[in-house]
Design a protein around this motif. Sequence first.
Motif, PDB file in Angstrom:
ATOM      1  N   ALA A  32       6.485   9.151   2.699  1.00 30.22           N
ATOM      2  CA  ALA A  32       7.414   8.034   2.878  1.00 30.22           C
ATOM      3  C   ALA A  32       6.786   6.929   3.721  1.00 30.22           C
ATOM      4  N   VAL A  33       6.073   7.299   4.774  1.00 32.57           N
ATOM      5  CA  VAL A  33       5.415   6.295   5.612  1.00 32.57           C
ATOM      6  C   VAL A  33       4.320   5.586   4.820  1.00 32.57           C
ATOM      7  N   ALA A  34       3.597   6.329   4.016  1.00 33.10           N
ATOM      8  CA  ALA A  34       2.578   5.707   3.166  1.00 33.10           C
ATOM      9  C   ALA A  34       3.207   4.725   2.184  1.00 33.10           C
ATOM     10  N   ALA A  35       4.463   4.985   1.794  1.00 30.84           N
ATOM     11  CA  ALA A  35       5.172   4.113   0.862  1.00 30.84           C
ATOM     12  C   ALA A  35       5.811   2.908   1.550  1.00 30.84           C
ATOM     13  N   ALA A 199      21.737  -5.692   3.392  1.00 30.80           N
ATOM     14  CA  ALA A 199      20.908  -5.696   4.597  1.00 30.80           C
ATOM     15  C   ALA A 199      19.705  -6.615   4.407  1.00 30.80           C
ATOM     16  N   GLY A 200      19.115  -6.599   3.197  1.00 30.88           N
ATOM     17  CA  GLY A 200      18.005  -7.494   2.912  1.00 30.88           C
ATOM     18  C   GLY A 200      18.429  -8.950   2.967  1.00 30.88           C
ATOM     19  N   ALA A 232      13.369   0.753  -2.274  1.00 34.89           N
ATOM     20  CA  ALA A 232      14.059   0.014  -1.228  1.00 34.89           C
ATOM     21  C   ALA A 232      13.246  -1.180  -0.753  1.00 34.89           C
ATOM     22  N   ARG A 233      11.952  -0.988  -0.604  1.00 34.39           N
ATOM     23  CA  ARG A 233      11.089  -2.075  -0.162  1.00 34.39           C
ATOM     24  C   ARG A 233      11.161  -3.243  -1.136  1.00 34.39           C
ATOM     25  N   ALA A 234      11.147  -2.945  -2.431  1.00 31.11           N
ATOM     26  CA  ALA A 234      11.198  -3.994  -3.444  1.00 31.11           C
ATOM     27  C   ALA A 234      12.543  -4.716  -3.423  1.00 31.11           C
ATOM     28  N   LEU A 235      13.644  -3.974  -3.326  1.00 31.29           N
ATOM     29  CA  LEU A 235      14.965  -4.589  -3.318  1.00 31.29           C
ATOM     30  C   LEU A 235      15.205  -5.391  -2.042  1.00 31.29           C
TER      31      LEU A 235
END
Length: 256
Positions: A32-35, A199-200, A232-235
Amino acid sequence: MLQVCLNGVRTAADSAAVPLTPSALADAARQAVAAGAQEVHVHPKTPCGEDSLSPRVVGPVLEAIRAAVDVPVGVTTGAWAESDAGRRAERIASWTVLPDYASVNWHEPGADTVAAALLERGVGIEAGLWSGTDAAARFARSPFAPRVLRILAEVIGPEGESARHTAHELLAELTAAGHDRPVLLHGADGGAWPVLRLAGELGLDTRIGLEDTLLLPDGAPAPDNARLIRAARALYDAGRGPNGRSPATAPQQTGQ
């Protein structure tokens, strides 16, 4: 900040993807941290899969995760792990390995007792304020409110657009209370992705993981926490403005 919540109260009966053992949790945290995850939230569990605050359970989980990643790691202090607040405080006092922070649900009886025990050990506090409860009002009256690491604004129950609406109401409660702490906003199950998008848009910290949802944004089962973090990062990034922040991040709207 994007936090990964690795497992929550879920067990293998919910999904084979849910990590339970110290080694599985450490591997999930590493991926998850790598992602893109920047913090880890975990529910240490007994061999039977039950949440526990015992030092014999908490310690090995923290040690395993810290051997795999170099980011802050937090744990739960939920009443489901130990119903009596005094007993929870005793468990915290007995920890031989300390987390960086721990979540305290302010709608649960004895939240101040648990918070005091954590601060005595030098552990940061995420103040869990659930929608649909009187947690925000209780927190506003707490002498520990100014000392928490952050507020964990949790939309529990509503789904879809209702979850976004509830999130706005919860944030308004926090603003009215006049707090000055950072806010991490998240939803659960059918509300997880709508609230993460919000949140984003607001530029708030957020989280995702198999604790909050077992599904990817397209409704497909999530194979692991890392896939949820990448989605989540993308959204989250898509909801931010061209300068990397949304106009909705103004302090008067977020309470920060």
